[in-house]
Structure formats: C-alpha cells, structure tokens
Design a protein around this motif. Structure first.
Motif, PDB file in Angstrom:
ATOM      1  N   ASP A  38       0.834  -1.211   0.000  1.00 40.74           N
ATOM      2  CA  ASP A  38       0.000   0.000   0.000  1.00 40.74           C
ATOM      3  C   ASP A  38       0.865   1.256   0.000  1.00 40.74           C
ATOM      4  O   ASP A  38       0.542   2.253  -0.664  1.00 40.74           O
ATOM      5  CB  ASP A  38      -0.919   0.007   1.235  1.00 40.74           C
ATOM      6  CG  ASP A  38      -1.994  -1.066   1.160  1.00 40.74           C
ATOM      7  OD1 ASP A  38      -2.217  -1.591   0.043  1.00 40.74           O
ATOM      8  OD2 ASP A  38      -2.603  -1.384   2.198  1.00 40.74           O
ATOM      9  N   ALA A  39       1.948   1.202   0.772  1.00 41.94           N
ATOM     10  CA  ALA A  39       2.841   2.372   0.848  1.00 41.94           C
ATOM     11  C   ALA A  39       3.439   2.691  -0.524  1.00 41.94           C
ATOM     12  O   ALA A  39       3.474   3.862  -0.940  1.00 41.94           O
ATOM     13  CB  ALA A  39       3.957   2.110   1.860  1.00 41.94           C
ATOM     14  N   ILE A  40       3.879   1.659  -1.237  1.00 47.20           N
ATOM     15  CA  ILE A  40       4.501   1.873  -2.560  1.00 47.20           C
ATOM     16  C   ILE A  40       3.502   2.493  -3.527  1.00 47.20           C
ATOM     17  O   ILE A  40       3.832   3.440  -4.260  1.00 47.20           O
ATOM     18  CB  ILE A  40       5.053   0.541  -3.105  1.00 47.20           C
ATOM     19  CG1 ILE A  40       6.260   0.084  -2.267  1.00 47.20           C
ATOM     20  CG2 ILE A  40       5.468   0.678  -4.571  1.00 47.20           C
ATOM     21  CD1 ILE A  40       6.598  -1.374  -2.431  1.00 47.20           C
ATOM     22  N   GLU A  41       2.260   2.012  -3.542  1.00 45.61           N
ATOM     23  CA  GLU A  41       1.234   2.560  -4.439  1.00 45.61           C
ATOM     24  C   GLU A  41       0.962   4.033  -4.110  1.00 45.61           C
ATOM     25  O   GLU A  41       0.818   4.863  -5.007  1.00 45.61           O
ATOM     26  CB  GLU A  41      -0.064   1.732  -4.323  1.00 45.61           C
ATOM     27  CG  GLU A  41       0.028   0.333  -4.922  1.00 45.61           C
ATOM     28  CD  GLU A  41       0.495   0.342  -6.376  1.00 45.61           C
ATOM     29  OE1 GLU A  41      -0.057   1.126  -7.177  1.00 45.61           O
ATOM     30  OE2 GLU A  41       1.445  -0.412  -6.700  1.00 45.61           O
ATOM     31  N   ALA A  42       0.884   4.341  -2.817  1.00 42.06           N
ATOM     32  CA  ALA A  42       0.633   5.731  -2.415  1.00 42.06           C
ATOM     33  C   ALA A  42       1.813   6.638  -2.767  1.00 42.06           C
ATOM     34  O   ALA A  42       1.633   7.771  -3.219  1.00 42.06           O
ATOM     35  CB  ALA A  42       0.348   5.784  -0.910  1.00 42.06           C
ATOM     36  N   ILE A  43       3.015   6.114  -2.571  1.00 39.03           N
ATOM     37  CA  ILE A  43       4.216   6.915  -2.848  1.00 39.03           C
ATOM     38  C   ILE A  43       4.338   7.219  -4.343  1.00 39.03           C
ATOM     39  O   ILE A  43       4.808   8.292  -4.740  1.00 39.03           O
ATOM     40  CB  ILE A  43       5.471   6.182  -2.297  1.00 39.03           C
ATOM     41  CG1 ILE A  43       5.497   6.278  -0.768  1.00 39.03           C
ATOM     42  CG2 ILE A  43       6.762   6.743  -2.894  1.00 39.03           C
ATOM     43  CD1 ILE A  43       6.506   5.370  -0.092  1.00 39.03           C
ATOM     44  N   SER A  67      13.855  -1.114  -1.599  1.00 42.27           N
ATOM     45  CA  SER A  67      14.350  -1.258  -2.969  1.00 42.27           C
ATOM     46  C   SER A  67      13.354  -0.697  -3.987  1.00 42.27           C
ATOM     47  O   SER A  67      13.732  -0.011  -4.934  1.00 42.27           O
ATOM     48  CB  SER A  67      14.632  -2.732  -3.239  1.00 42.27           C
ATOM     49  OG  SER A  67      14.991  -2.938  -4.581  1.00 42.27           O
ATOM     50  N   LYS A  68      12.054  -0.970  -3.762  1.00 41.05           N
ATOM     51  CA  LYS A  68      11.033  -0.515  -4.710  1.00 41.05           C
ATOM     52  C   LYS A  68      10.824   1.000  -4.620  1.00 41.05           C
ATOM     53  O   LYS A  68      10.590   1.670  -5.620  1.00 41.05           O
ATOM     54  CB  LYS A  68       9.724  -1.270  -4.472  1.00 41.05           C
ATOM     55  CG  LYS A  68       9.823  -2.749  -4.824  1.00 41.05           C
ATOM     56  CD  LYS A  68       8.510  -3.463  -4.647  1.00 41.05           C
ATOM     57  CE  LYS A  68       8.675  -4.969  -4.919  1.00 41.05           C
ATOM     58  NZ  LYS A  68       9.093  -5.253  -6.302  1.00 41.05           N
ATOM     59  N   ILE A  69      10.913   1.550  -3.404  1.00 40.64           N
ATOM     60  CA  ILE A  69      10.801   3.011  -3.244  1.00 40.64           C
ATOM     61  C   ILE A  69      11.966   3.708  -3.950  1.00 40.64           C
ATOM     62  O   ILE A  69      11.785   4.702  -4.660  1.00 40.64           O
ATOM     63  CB  ILE A  69      10.769   3.386  -1.742  1.00 40.64           C
ATOM     64  CG1 ILE A  69       9.470   2.903  -1.100  1.00 40.64           C
ATOM     65  CG2 ILE A  69      10.912   4.902  -1.564  1.00 40.64           C
ATOM     66  CD1 ILE A  69       9.456   3.014   0.417  1.00 40.64           C
ATOM     67  N   LYS A  70      13.182   3.182  -3.776  1.00 39.58           N
ATOM     68  CA  LYS A  70      14.359   3.788  -4.407  1.00 39.58           C
ATOM     69  C   LYS A  70      14.299   3.697  -5.935  1.00 39.58           C
ATOM     70  O   LYS A  70      14.850   4.551  -6.634  1.00 39.58           O
ATOM     71  CB  LYS A  70      15.636   3.116  -3.893  1.00 39.58           C
ATOM     72  CG  LYS A  70      15.985   3.481  -2.462  1.00 39.58           C
ATOM     73  CD  LYS A  70      16.394   4.936  -2.337  1.00 39.58           C
ATOM     74  CE  LYS A  70      16.805   5.323  -0.946  1.00 39.58           C
ATOM     75  NZ  LYS A  70      17.193   6.746  -0.846  1.00 39.58           N
ATOM     76  N   ALA A  71      13.628   2.658  -6.448  1.00 39.45           N
ATOM     77  CA  ALA A  71      13.470   2.540  -7.905  1.00 39.45           C
ATOM     78  C   ALA A  71      12.567   3.642  -8.443  1.00 39.45           C
ATOM     79  O   ALA A  71      12.730   4.098  -9.578  1.00 39.45           O
ATOM     80  CB  ALA A  71      12.898   1.167  -8.254  1.00 39.45           C
ATOM     81  N   ILE A  72      11.586   4.073  -7.610  1.00 39.28           N
ATOM     82  CA  ILE A  72      10.666   5.136  -8.042  1.00 39.28           C
ATOM     83  C   ILE A  72      11.293   6.512  -7.798  1.00 39.28           C
ATOM     84  O   ILE A  72      11.338   7.357  -8.686  1.00 39.28           O
ATOM     85  CB  ILE A  72       9.330   5.036  -7.262  1.00 39.28           C
ATOM     86  CG1 ILE A  72       8.717   3.646  -7.399  1.00 39.28           C
ATOM     87  CG2 ILE A  72       8.342   6.094  -7.754  1.00 39.28           C
ATOM     88  CD1 ILE A  72       7.611   3.369  -6.380  1.00 39.28           C
ATOM     89  N   TYR A  73      11.787   6.747  -6.570  1.00 37.43           N
ATOM     90  CA  TYR A  73      12.366   8.038  -6.187  1.00 37.43           C
ATOM     91  C   TYR A  73      13.740   7.791  -5.548  1.00 37.43           C
ATOM     92  O   TYR A  73      13.851   7.639  -4.329  1.00 37.43           O
ATOM     93  CB  TYR A  73      11.464   8.768  -5.189  1.00 37.43           C
ATOM     94  CG  TYR A  73      10.125   9.178  -5.749  1.00 37.43           C
ATOM     95  CD1 TYR A  73      10.028  10.069  -6.817  1.00 37.43           C
ATOM     96  CD2 TYR A  73       8.937   8.693  -5.192  1.00 37.43           C
ATOM     97  CE1 TYR A  73       8.796  10.453  -7.326  1.00 37.43           C
ATOM     98  CE2 TYR A  73       7.702   9.075  -5.690  1.00 37.43           C
ATOM     99  CZ  TYR A  73       7.639   9.954  -6.768  1.00 37.43           C
ATOM    100  OH  TYR A  73       6.418  10.335  -7.265  1.00 37.43           O
ATOM    101  N   PRO A  74      14.799   7.735  -6.348  1.00 36.47           N
ATOM    102  CA  PRO A  74      16.129   7.390  -5.818  1.00 36.47           C
ATOM    103  C   PRO A  74      16.626   8.321  -4.711  1.00 36.47           C
ATOM    104  O   PRO A  74      17.409   7.909  -3.862  1.00 36.47           O
ATOM    105  CB  PRO A  74      17.035   7.471  -7.055  1.00 36.47           C
ATOM    106  CG  PRO A  74      16.112   7.372  -8.231  1.00 36.47           C
ATOM    107  CD  PRO A  74      14.807   7.949  -7.806  1.00 36.47           C
TER     108      PRO A  74
END
Length: 518
Positions: A38-43, A67-74
């Motif tokens: 849920d956090a990744i979708e919201a981010i 890892s997935k957050i950094k792929a979206i916003y390094p």
C-alpha cells in the motif's frame, strides 16, 4: 522544515499513535500504512519528503519495500526502523542507501532528531555558520588592526578562507557580503605590510622572515629525503589556498595529511619568476647572473620556464647532495599526463620526483578567453568548483592512486596564486613595457603611486633590470593595470577575470602540504 510530508510504514502502526501525534504537533504531515504494498502505491502518486520504514513486516519486507521506493524516487530519504541489530542487516541497509537507521523501541525525540538531520540539516548548519562568523568577525577585525607579522598574516588568511568556504553553505547574502568586505580590508592591510617589509626581507638574512619561493625546496622538501623514502614534490601551477581546501578531501582519501602549511611567493607572483626561483633556490637577479643563457626577461622571445630541470640539478649540486637520484616531469598536455600515469611506478626507484602540473594556470588564462569558462568559473565559488572537478577526474589523481599504497612522502604546493580583478588603474609606459595586468616593468612608467607597489631599483627586490632605468610596479589588492589606449574595451574585457603577478593574499600566501602513505 514545516509541513514536511512523512510516510510511516509499520505493521504495528496503531501502537505508534502517540509518536504520530507528537510529529504532527511539531508541524509534520504524517501518513501511515501497515504494509509495503500500500505504501509503494501511495508513494507513486504522491512523493513524500521522508519515509519511516519498519524492517520486519509480513508480505513484503522492509528491505524489499526500500528497494522498490528507491526505484521510483532514488533521492527520497528512507529511515529503516527495526528490532534486528545484526551486522549483516545493517550493512545491507546501508548498501541500499538508507539515510538513517533506528532501533526499536524508538523515542519521540530520537525520531525528531533523525528528521531534523535529514530535512533541516542545511538550514541549521547555515544558521550556526552565520552565528559563529558573527562572533569570529570581531577577532579577525582585532587581528587585522594589531600589526600582524608574516606568520600571523598566514593565520589570518587561512581563517578568511575557512569562513569563505563555510559561507558557501549558508544562504545569507548579507553575511557573505560582510565577509567579502572584511577580505578586502585584509588585502588593503596586507598590501601595506608587504610594501613596508618586502625589501627588508630581500636585504637582511638576519631578520625574522617567511619561507619564500627561493628557499622552499631547502626548507620544506630536502629535509624529507633523510629517511630513505621516495619523495614526490608536486607543484600544481597557480593553486590558491582555497582551491587546495576544495581538493583536500580527495587527497585525504589516498594519503595521510601530516602538515598543512603555507609560504610566501616572491614578486612578481608570475610563473617565470616564482617557479624558476623554487627550482634554482635563487632570486631572479641571481638566476640571471648564474645562468645568463637560460634566463629570459618578459620582453625576450622564447619560453621562460624551459630550464627548471637544469636549475634543480644545479641547486642540488650546490648543496653537495649529488648522490640524490631525482626525476623531473612537466605535464602541460594530455599525452604527458597519460605518460605520467603509465610511468609513475618507475619513479619509486628515485629519491626525489618533481612533477609540475599546469592545469590550474591554463584554466585561469583560458577563462579570460573562453566564454564557456567565464560561465563555469565566473566567481570564486565556480573557480573552486571547476578545480575540484578537474582533480577528481585528472590523470594526476589516477597516477597518485597507483602509488597510494606504497611507502612514500608527498609534498603538494604551487608557485603562486591568483586574484579576481575588479578595479582598473591607468598606467603609461613605452613600447618595451610588459603586458601583464598585475605587474609591469619598463622605463618611464607613469602611474599613481597609491595604486601600486613600485621598485625603482629592481635589484634591491631580487629582480633583474632588463634596461637602464627599468622599474617594476605591482598592482595592489584586486587592481589591474590598463593603458589609456582602448581603456574602456580592456577594462570591460578583463574585469572579473583571475590574474596573477601582483600583491594580494590570494597570490602571495600559498599552500605547501606534507603528506605520507596511510
């Protein structure tokens, strides 16, 4: 940073309600999630300023979410919060570029400090810098008005450089302006100091005086040869003390800095005078007498720095150190730079290796001519920045990396610095007058005595007299010397460029740094 957006991800988020309320009261906007999905979708939809991330969650772990957050916003800062203190987890988290690491249970002030470090770090440092300089201002003012000697002038200049570099981090144009005014005042006083003392330094060997170009090798380099360890003496042409401070961390990665010192460049602060004095161990007037075929005055045709290796060999011989095995390498183009990288290991067999590297001097001259460099190095900050970029990617750094693990000693220095010129002064001379903007020599020079330091008898200042009745004049502070012909054109063309040859802290007080293997 008021109203900063915080995303907090923890499968036990309900138990952290009091912490959320605390952060909201401090002005933060906190959005919570119980799982990584849920956090990744919201981010994806709304980038936060900071993510607080539990490491141990069902479904998708904290490190996988990271890892997935950094792929979206390094560049988004992520703080990992965990009960697990194992070393391999910490190393994996740090390798995944987390901004901080907190161990549960976390205290409200612990989280607040972490957020302030990440979000308010620059502002807090800037505010503290301004406050500290306001306190230091009075000490510097007192020191300037307390008739400093040559050692105290070196300390004053180092402090001014320190604050100049610190002020880069602040967003306070007013304080930066005050610092620049203090630096101008310092240069005005330094000009008076040099005008009063320089000839005495030349005439009298019994008085207390600074190490200068002509005794630099004897005082700072040759004593290091006594330990039977190869010594590398690297002269980066035209390197100011603030430029050294900018590249210092890059050297500190490779070597241990043993001593950070400075010395005084002779006048004129120009390559053919200073560098020849360094390698010969003589003042220019003595070089002309001892090497009449090699020394060339400004107005003579031919290269002015073609015999440094000969001068060095003669100097070592005069000191009765003929058993010293030395090499001399000059780098002025890419081919010579690559040759240095390829052959630096061979130099480990020598007692002394002299390397002259010309990049910074070429930068200051090119900046006058090339519009792109005027843009990149348009002010002091840009000038320092481009120097750092050069060294970071230079062949010199490549070469030094190859010998960093060897047992060696290293001396980094320069022959003179440069100053950004802003104030034009008129001067009149005959056709034989030299073209340099910061100093002139010739016959029948006509100038305002307040604008320059003049030597009517150059030999008293250790300088040759190319012609009968020749005199030398040196521009003060940030001045530059222009002829009346096409005056406005030359003033506009050269204003704000970096020049050398005259009397200023930036040109005369220059770094000499001793390093050794780690």
């Amino acid at each position: 940073m008021a109203n900063a957006k915080i995303v907090w991800v923890d499968d036990e988020i309900d138990g952290l309600k009091s912490l959320q309320i605390f952060l909201v009261q401090k002005g933060y906007e906190v959005t919570t999630f119980t799982n990584g999905f849920d956090a990744i979708e919201a981010i994806k939809e709304n980038q936060p300023d900071v993510v607080l991330l539990d490491e141990s969650m069902p479904g998708i772990s904290g490190l996988e979410t990271l890892s997935k957050i950094k792929a979206i916003y390094p560049l988004t800062p992520v703080v990992l919060i965990t009960k697990n203190e194992t070393e391999n987890l910490m190393e994996e988290a740090i390798g995944s570029k987390i901004s901080d690491y907190l161990i549960k249970p976390v205290h409200p002030n612990q989280v607040l400090l972490c957020l302030k470090k990440i979000l308010d770090n620059k502002r807090l440092i800037a505010e503290k810098t301004v406050t500290d300089y306001q306190q230091e201002f009075r000490h510097l003012f007192t020191a300037l008005n307390d008739k400093p000697d040559h050692n105290e002038w070196m300390d004053i200049y180092k402090k001014l450089v320190y604050w100049e570099l610190e002020m880069e981090k602040s967003n306070s144009p007013e304080m930066q302006e005050i610092l620049q005014t203090q630096k101008q005042d310092a240069n005005a006083e330094f000009f008076k100091f040099i005008s009063k003392n320089y000839l005495d330094w030349m005439r009298d060997d019994t008085i207390d005086k600074p190490i200068m170009s002509n005794n630099l090798l004897k005082e700072k380099v040759l004593p290091l040869l006594e330990d039977d360890v190869p010594v590398f003496f690297i002269l980066i042409d035209n390197l100011r003390f603030d430029q050294w401070k900018t590249i210092q961390p890059l050297f500190a990665d490779l070597f241990k800095i043993v001593k950070e010192d400075s010395y005084y460049s002779i006048l004129p602060t120009a390559t053919q005078y200073c560098r020849n004095a360094i390698f010969s161990g003589l003042m220019p007037v003595e070089i002309e007498k001892k090497f009449p075929n090699q020394w060339k005055n400004d107005e003579e045709e031919g290269g002015k720095n073609l015999h440094e290796e000969d001068f060095l060999a003669s100097f070592i011989g005069r000191l009765q150190k003929k058993d010293i095995k030395f090499s001399y390498t000059k780098v002025v183009n890419n081919h010579e730079a690559q040759h240095l990288v390829s052959h630096i290991h061979d130099m480990l067999n020598n007692d002394l290796n002299v390397i002259v590297y010309n990049f910074v001097d070429m930068l200051s001259h090119s900046r006058t001519e090339l519009e792109v460099l005027k843009e990149l190095a348009g002010d002091e900050i840009g000038y320092r920045s481009i120097t750092k970029s050069w060294f970071e990617h230079s062949s010199l750094k490549q070469a030094l990396k190859k010998i960093a693990g060897k047992k060696i000693k290293l001396v980094i220095t320069t022959d003179h610095g440069s100053v950004q010129v802003c104030t034009p002064y008129k001067i009149i001379g005959d056709k034989q007058t030299t073209a340099n903007l910061r100093y002139k020599h010739g016959r029948n020079l006509n100038f305002n005595a307040k604008d320059v330091l003049s030597f009517r008898n150059p030999q008293e200042a250790g300088l040759p007299s190319p012609n009968v009745n020749s005199s030398f004049v040196f521009a003060k502070e940030d001045g530059f010397l222009c002829y009346p012909n096409n005056y406005n054109y030359y003033v506009n063309f050269y204003k704000s460029t970096f020049q050398h040859g005259g009397v200023s802290l930036e040109e005369m007080i220059v770094p000499v740094i001793q390093l050794e293997s780690k």
